[in-house]
Structures are given as C-alpha cells and as structure tokens.
Motif scaffolding. Structure first.
Motif, PDB file in Angstrom:
ATOM      1  N   PRO A  53     -11.479  21.469  -9.714  1.00  0.00           N
ATOM      2  CA  PRO A  53     -10.773  22.087 -10.847  1.00  0.00           C
ATOM      3  C   PRO A  53      -9.470  21.397 -11.237  1.00  0.00           C
ATOM      4  CG  PRO A  53     -11.510  23.758  -9.275  1.00  0.00           C
ATOM      5  CD  PRO A  53     -11.719  22.427  -8.622  1.00  0.00           C
ATOM      6  N   LEU A  54      -9.012  20.447 -10.392  1.00  0.00           N
ATOM      7  CA  LEU A  54      -7.791  19.723 -10.740  1.00  0.00           C
ATOM      8  C   LEU A  54      -7.958  18.947 -12.043  1.00  0.00           C
ATOM      9  CD1 LEU A  54      -4.927  19.175  -9.711  1.00  0.00           C
ATOM     10  CD2 LEU A  54      -5.812  17.162  -8.516  1.00  0.00           C
ATOM     11  N   TRP A  55      -9.216  18.658 -12.405  1.00  0.00           N
ATOM     12  CA  TRP A  55      -9.479  17.960 -13.651  1.00  0.00           C
ATOM     13  C   TRP A  55      -9.057  18.789 -14.860  1.00  0.00           C
ATOM     14  CZ3 TRP A  55      -9.964  13.045 -14.017  1.00  0.00           C
ATOM     15  CH2 TRP A  55     -10.557  12.306 -12.997  1.00  0.00           C
ATOM     16  N   ILE A  56      -8.971  20.108 -14.700  1.00  0.00           N
ATOM     17  CA  ILE A  56      -8.511  20.969 -15.792  1.00  0.00           C
ATOM     18  C   ILE A  56      -7.109  20.563 -16.232  1.00  0.00           C
ATOM     19  CG2 ILE A  56      -7.963  23.350 -16.450  1.00  0.00           C
ATOM     20  CD1 ILE A  56     -10.031  24.290 -14.434  1.00  0.00           C
ATOM     21  N   LEU A  57      -6.294  20.128 -15.277  1.00  0.00           N
ATOM     22  CA  LEU A  57      -4.933  19.702 -15.572  1.00  0.00           C
ATOM     23  C   LEU A  57      -4.844  18.215 -15.888  1.00  0.00           C
ATOM     24  CD1 LEU A  57      -3.011  21.656 -12.774  1.00  0.00           C
ATOM     25  CD2 LEU A  57      -3.358  22.329 -15.157  1.00  0.00           C
ATOM     26  N   LEU A  58      -5.647  17.415 -15.184  1.00  0.00           N
ATOM     27  CA  LEU A  58      -5.546  15.966 -15.343  1.00  0.00           C
ATOM     28  C   LEU A  58      -6.003  15.496 -16.722  1.00  0.00           C
ATOM     29  CD1 LEU A  58      -6.685  14.600 -11.862  1.00  0.00           C
ATOM     30  CD2 LEU A  58      -4.381  14.649 -12.832  1.00  0.00           C
ATOM     31  N   ASN A  59      -7.093  16.062 -17.231  1.00  0.00           N
ATOM     32  CA  ASN A  59      -7.613  15.618 -18.528  1.00  0.00           C
ATOM     33  C   ASN A  59      -6.592  15.771 -19.655  1.00  0.00           C
ATOM     34  OD1 ASN A  59     -10.126  14.568 -17.907  1.00  0.00           O
ATOM     35  ND2 ASN A  59     -11.133  16.555 -17.929  1.00  0.00           N
ATOM     36  N   PRO A  60      -6.028  16.970 -19.868  1.00  0.00           N
ATOM     37  CA  PRO A  60      -5.042  17.081 -20.959  1.00  0.00           C
ATOM     38  C   PRO A  60      -3.749  16.319 -20.678  1.00  0.00           C
ATOM     39  CG  PRO A  60      -5.126  19.125 -19.715  1.00  0.00           C
ATOM     40  CD  PRO A  60      -6.264  18.273 -19.226  1.00  0.00           C
ATOM     41  N   LEU A  61      -3.372  16.198 -19.392  1.00  0.00           N
ATOM     42  CA  LEU A  61      -2.151  15.482 -19.057  1.00  0.00           C
ATOM     43  C   LEU A  61      -2.276  13.999 -19.374  1.00  0.00           C
ATOM     44  CD1 LEU A  61       0.676  15.514 -17.858  1.00  0.00           C
ATOM     45  CD2 LEU A  61      -0.346  15.225 -15.585  1.00  0.00           C
ATOM     46  N   ILE A  62      -3.389  13.400 -18.980  1.00  0.00           N
ATOM     47  CA  ILE A  62      -3.614  11.974 -19.255  1.00  0.00           C
ATOM     48  C   ILE A  62      -3.716  11.733 -20.757  1.00  0.00           C
ATOM     49  CG2 ILE A  62      -5.239  10.060 -18.975  1.00  0.00           C
ATOM     50  CD1 ILE A  62      -5.936  11.230 -16.217  1.00  0.00           C
ATOM     51  N   THR A  63      -4.432  12.630 -21.452  1.00  0.00           N
ATOM     52  CA  THR A  63      -4.567  12.500 -22.906  1.00  0.00           C
ATOM     53  C   THR A  63      -3.215  12.597 -23.594  1.00  0.00           C
ATOM     54  OG1 THR A  63      -6.767  13.505 -22.794  1.00  0.00           O
ATOM     55  CG2 THR A  63      -5.704  13.423 -24.947  1.00  0.00           C
ATOM     56  N   THR A  64      -2.384  13.536 -23.135  1.00  0.00           N
ATOM     57  CA  THR A  64      -1.062  13.710 -23.726  1.00  0.00           C
ATOM     58  C   THR A  64      -0.200  12.464 -23.511  1.00  0.00           C
ATOM     59  OG1 THR A  64      -1.112  16.107 -23.401  1.00  0.00           O
ATOM     60  CG2 THR A  64       1.050  15.094 -23.672  1.00  0.00           C
ATOM     61  N   ILE A  65      -0.263  11.888 -22.321  1.00  0.00           N
ATOM     62  CA  ILE A  65       0.514  10.674 -22.033  1.00  0.00           C
ATOM     63  C   ILE A  65       0.072   9.522 -22.939  1.00  0.00           C
ATOM     64  CG2 ILE A  65       0.981   8.914 -20.294  1.00  0.00           C
ATOM     65  CD1 ILE A  65       0.798  11.124 -18.174  1.00  0.00           C
ATOM     66  N   LEU A  66      -1.243   9.355 -23.102  1.00  0.00           N
ATOM     67  CA  LEU A  66      -1.759   8.285 -23.960  1.00  0.00           C
ATOM     68  C   LEU A  66      -1.345   8.505 -25.415  1.00  0.00           C
ATOM     69  CD1 LEU A  66      -5.357   7.768 -22.517  1.00  0.00           C
ATOM     70  CD2 LEU A  66      -3.388   6.250 -22.268  1.00  0.00           C
ATOM     71  N   PHE A  67      -1.497   9.744 -25.899  1.00  0.00           N
ATOM     72  CA  PHE A  67      -1.101  10.050 -27.275  1.00  0.00           C
ATOM     73  C   PHE A  67       0.401   9.836 -27.463  1.00  0.00           C
ATOM     74  CE2 PHE A  67      -4.798  13.181 -28.243  1.00  0.00           C
ATOM     75  CZ  PHE A  67      -5.623  12.103 -28.475  1.00  0.00           C
ATOM     76  N   ASN A  68       1.179  10.180 -26.442  1.00  0.00           N
ATOM     77  CA  ASN A  68       2.625  10.040 -26.546  1.00  0.00           C
ATOM     78  C   ASN A  68       3.026   8.564 -26.644  1.00  0.00           C
ATOM     79  OD1 ASN A  68       5.330  11.392 -26.361  1.00  0.00           O
ATOM     80  ND2 ASN A  68       5.504  10.086 -24.556  1.00  0.00           N
ATOM     81  N   VAL A  69       2.328   7.719 -25.876  1.00  0.00           N
ATOM     82  CA  VAL A  69       2.620   6.285 -25.911  1.00  0.00           C
ATOM     83  C   VAL A  69       2.211   5.687 -27.258  1.00  0.00           C
ATOM     84  CG1 VAL A  69       2.012   4.045 -24.929  1.00  0.00           C
ATOM     85  CG2 VAL A  69       2.452   5.991 -23.422  1.00  0.00           C
ATOM     86  N   ILE A  70       1.002   6.059 -27.733  1.00  0.00           N
ATOM     87  CA  ILE A  70       0.472   5.455 -28.956  1.00  0.00           C
ATOM     88  C   ILE A  70       1.158   5.999 -30.211  1.00  0.00           C
ATOM     89  CG2 ILE A  70      -1.589   5.174 -30.387  1.00  0.00           C
ATOM     90  CD1 ILE A  70      -3.234   5.294 -27.775  1.00  0.00           C
ATOM     91  N   PHE A  71       1.169   7.333 -30.346  1.00  0.00           N
ATOM     92  CA  PHE A  71       1.667   7.929 -31.587  1.00  0.00           C
ATOM     93  C   PHE A  71       3.176   8.183 -31.554  1.00  0.00           C
ATOM     94  CE2 PHE A  71      -2.813   9.175 -31.282  1.00  0.00           C
ATOM     95  CZ  PHE A  71      -3.278   8.723 -32.510  1.00  0.00           C
ATOM     96  N   GLY A  72       3.700   8.535 -30.363  1.00  0.00           N
ATOM     97  CA  GLY A  72       5.123   8.791 -30.280  1.00  0.00           C
ATOM     98  C   GLY A  72       5.938   7.531 -30.066  1.00  0.00           C
ATOM     99  N   GLY A  73       5.404   6.624 -29.221  1.00  0.00           N
ATOM    100  CA  GLY A  73       6.146   5.415 -28.908  1.00  0.00           C
ATOM    101  C   GLY A  73       5.889   4.279 -29.867  1.00  0.00           C
ATOM    102  N   ILE A  74       4.625   3.867 -29.997  1.00  0.00           N
ATOM    103  CA  ILE A  74       4.283   2.717 -30.834  1.00  0.00           C
ATOM    104  C   ILE A  74       4.372   3.063 -32.323  1.00  0.00           C
ATOM    105  CG2 ILE A  74       2.480   1.056 -31.411  1.00  0.00           C
ATOM    106  CD1 ILE A  74       1.451   1.312 -28.550  1.00  0.00           C
ATOM    107  N   ALA A  75       3.691   4.136 -32.721  1.00  0.00           N
ATOM    108  CA  ALA A  75       3.690   4.511 -34.140  1.00  0.00           C
ATOM    109  C   ALA A  75       4.995   5.174 -34.558  1.00  0.00           C
ATOM    110  CB  ALA A  75       2.515   5.446 -34.428  1.00  0.00           C
ATOM    111  N   GLY A  76       5.679   5.819 -33.612  1.00  0.00           N
ATOM    112  CA  GLY A  76       6.956   6.452 -33.912  1.00  0.00           C
ATOM    113  C   GLY A  76       6.864   7.611 -34.879  1.00  0.00           C
ATOM    114  N   LEU A  77       5.798   8.409 -34.777  1.00  0.00           N
ATOM    115  CA  LEU A  77       5.638   9.552 -35.676  1.00  0.00           C
ATOM    116  C   LEU A  77       6.702  10.603 -35.396  1.00  0.00           C
ATOM    117  CD1 LEU A  77       1.747  10.001 -35.655  1.00  0.00           C
ATOM    118  CD2 LEU A  77       3.165   8.836 -37.352  1.00  0.00           C
ATOM    119  N   PRO A  78       7.257  11.229 -36.428  1.00  0.00           N
ATOM    120  CA  PRO A  78       8.302  12.242 -36.225  1.00  0.00           C
ATOM    121  C   PRO A  78       7.744  13.497 -35.570  1.00  0.00           C
ATOM    122  CG  PRO A  78       7.634  12.172 -38.528  1.00  0.00           C
ATOM    123  CD  PRO A  78       6.965  11.009 -37.857  1.00  0.00           C
ATOM    124  N   THR A  79       8.594  14.171 -34.798  1.00  0.00           N
ATOM    125  CA  THR A  79       8.174  15.378 -34.077  1.00  0.00           C
ATOM    126  C   THR A  79       9.039  16.581 -34.423  1.00  0.00           C
ATOM    127  OG1 THR A  79       9.544  14.758 -32.171  1.00  0.00           O
ATOM    128  CG2 THR A  79       7.239  14.043 -32.156  1.00  0.00           C
TER     129      THR A  79
END
Length: 289
Positions: A53-79
């Motif tokens: 069941p640890l995957w319940i936490l790992l899946n959204p956490l990893i996805t959030t980190i990737l989205f944060n790097v791509i859209f928040g860091g590289i693309a610099g979308l406003p939040t």
C-alpha cells in the motif's frame, strides 16, 4: 380450503425491461457486498508487491515531483502565489482520485463477465466498490498532502503564502461530486465497451488528455491570452472542483459560483444518464460480451 386468488405472495419475480427500472433499495441491501468488493480491490492491487500500500503515497508523490520540475521549474507556470509543490500536489491529489474512478470502472462488464454470468447481484456494486477504493486512497494521499502543508506553513516565509479559507466547509461536497462524476463517466464507458472494445483501450489515453484540459498543473489565470484553451477549461466539469480544492486548502485562485453550479449540474446529468444506461446494458450484456 382458501381460494388461490386470495393468496398473498411473499416474493414476486418479474423481468426488468424498462429503461428506468432501477432498484436503488436493492443496492442498499447489498451494501455488505460493496464492502467485500472494496476489500478485494486492495488485496488484488497490492498482492505480491514489495512496497504494498505504500504505492498509494509514492505514485502521487513521484508524479507531483516530476510535474513540479517540468511545469513549475522548466516551464515556470504561475501558481497564484502558492508554493509550486503544494499547488501541483493539490490538483494532482484530487485528479488522481477522479482518474482512478474512471479507469477502474470503465472495464466493469468485460472484466467481470465470468462472475456476472454465474450469480446474480446488483451490478452497480462493483463500480461503487471501485469508487470507494479510490476514495480511501484519496484520504491517504490527502493526509500526505496535509503533512507537506504543515511543513510549508511553518516555513512559508521562504516558500510562499499558505492558508486555509472558509471554502474548507464545502470540501466534502466537492470530493463527493468528483467521486460521482468519476462514477458517471466510468459506468457510461463500461456500458459502451460491451459493444465497442476500442473504448477500453482509448479510455486511459482519454483521461490523460482530460487532465491537461483541467487546471491540475497550471492556473486558470495563466490562460487569459489563450481564449480557445480558456473556453475548453471553462466547460470542463472538473475545473470548478480543482479550484475549490486549492482555494480551500491553499487560499489561492478564485472560485466561480456559476462554474460551480455548472459543474454540479453536469455531474448530476451524467450520473443519471450513466445509471440508466448501465442498468439497461446489464440486462443484455451477456449476449454481446
């Protein structure tokens, strides 16, 4: 000897052929079966996995980190003033539940054809159990989100402003609406896949496209110069729930009352259509599956 015409029958068996012949009371009587199916879902998903069941936490956490790097860091979308990590995690947490509701119910008839052909029980119990499974996963992921919320709140001088608003009171209704919307879309797709198997393949891709039409990784204010994309996002019934979720927990963005009512109406209409269509298909699906 009593007249047979005067006898009172205790059980009456009759065919169900009408489009609106739906017995919701029967569904309530089988609530224990819904619970059993929900437990089975967890056992099947995490059986023979190392992390379980640890995957319940790992899946959204990893996805959030990737989205944060791509859209928040590289693309610099406003939040909208909120920390990028929490901004994206908030949208992703709610969206993960919605996507799970659709993906896990979209193959109901085809995946359970063998069981459906052997014993009778209300067929809606299976998609309901899938939605409850997604809701339980959501609560676990929400707990993880609140842990990060506290961390960012304590250090908000460095990360950005974080605050909760009175929209927090509306949050349970918002979550329930997302569950019902996911159930509605899922059972509509599951009903259609009995004849059109291509939908079962296309649904995962369709849900991914739907995510990009939802402000999960970006804010609606960033679309002010893109009228076409803005129009698509505004007619998306998932836009308002995501906005409410962020407004309640992060205090960022705005919530359109008209958009909220529109989202609720679309959800109820799709749910009504889905339940009627599902009920109709379940009477004849063994002839087509």
């Amino acid at each position: 000897m009593s007249n047979p015409n005067e006898q009172q029958w205790t059980t009456v068996v009759k065919p169900r052929t009408g489009w609106f012949d739906i017995d919701l009371k029967e569904l309530w009587r089988y609530r224990d079966l819904v619970t059993l199916f929900t437990k089975r879902n967890f056992a099947v998903i995490y059986k023979q996995t190392i992390l379980g069941p640890l995957w319940i936490l790992l899946n959204p956490l990893i996805t959030t980190i990737l989205f944060n790097v791509i859209f928040g860091g590289i693309a610099g979308l406003p939040t909208e003033g909120a920390p990028s990590f929490l901004f994206i995690m908030a949208g992703n947490t709610l969206w993960t539940m919605f996507a799970a509701c659709i993906n896990n119910t979209a193959n109901t008839f085809v995946a359970n054809a063998g069981m459906f052909g052997k014993v009778y029980f209300p067929r809606l119990t299976i998609p309901l159990s899938q939605v409850l499974t997604a809701a339980i996963n959501f609560l676990i992921q929400l707990a993880m989100f609140l842990v990060f919320w506290v961390i960012f709140f304590l250090g908000q001088g460095s990360f950005g402003a974080v605050s909760m608003t009175p929209w927090l009171l509306y949050l349970p209704v918002c979550v329930l609406q997302v569950m019902l919307l996911g159930l509605a879309v899922g059972i509509i797709v599951s009903s259609l896949t009995t004849k059109y198997r291509d939908l079962a393949i296309a649904v995962t891709f369709g849900v991914q496209l739907w995510m990009y039409a939802t402000p999960v990784v970006y804010s609606t204010t960033s679309l002010s110069n893109q009228p076409l994309m803005s129009a698509i996002v505004n007619i998306n019934p998932m836009t308002a729930p995501v906005q409410v979720f962020r407004k309640a927990l992060l205090g960022c963005g705005t919530v359109s009352t008209s958009g909220l009512w529109y989202s609720l109406i679309v959800t109820l209409v799709l749910l009504a259509v889905g339940v009627v269509l599902f009920s109709r298909i379940e009477k004849t699906f063994m002839d087509t599956v």
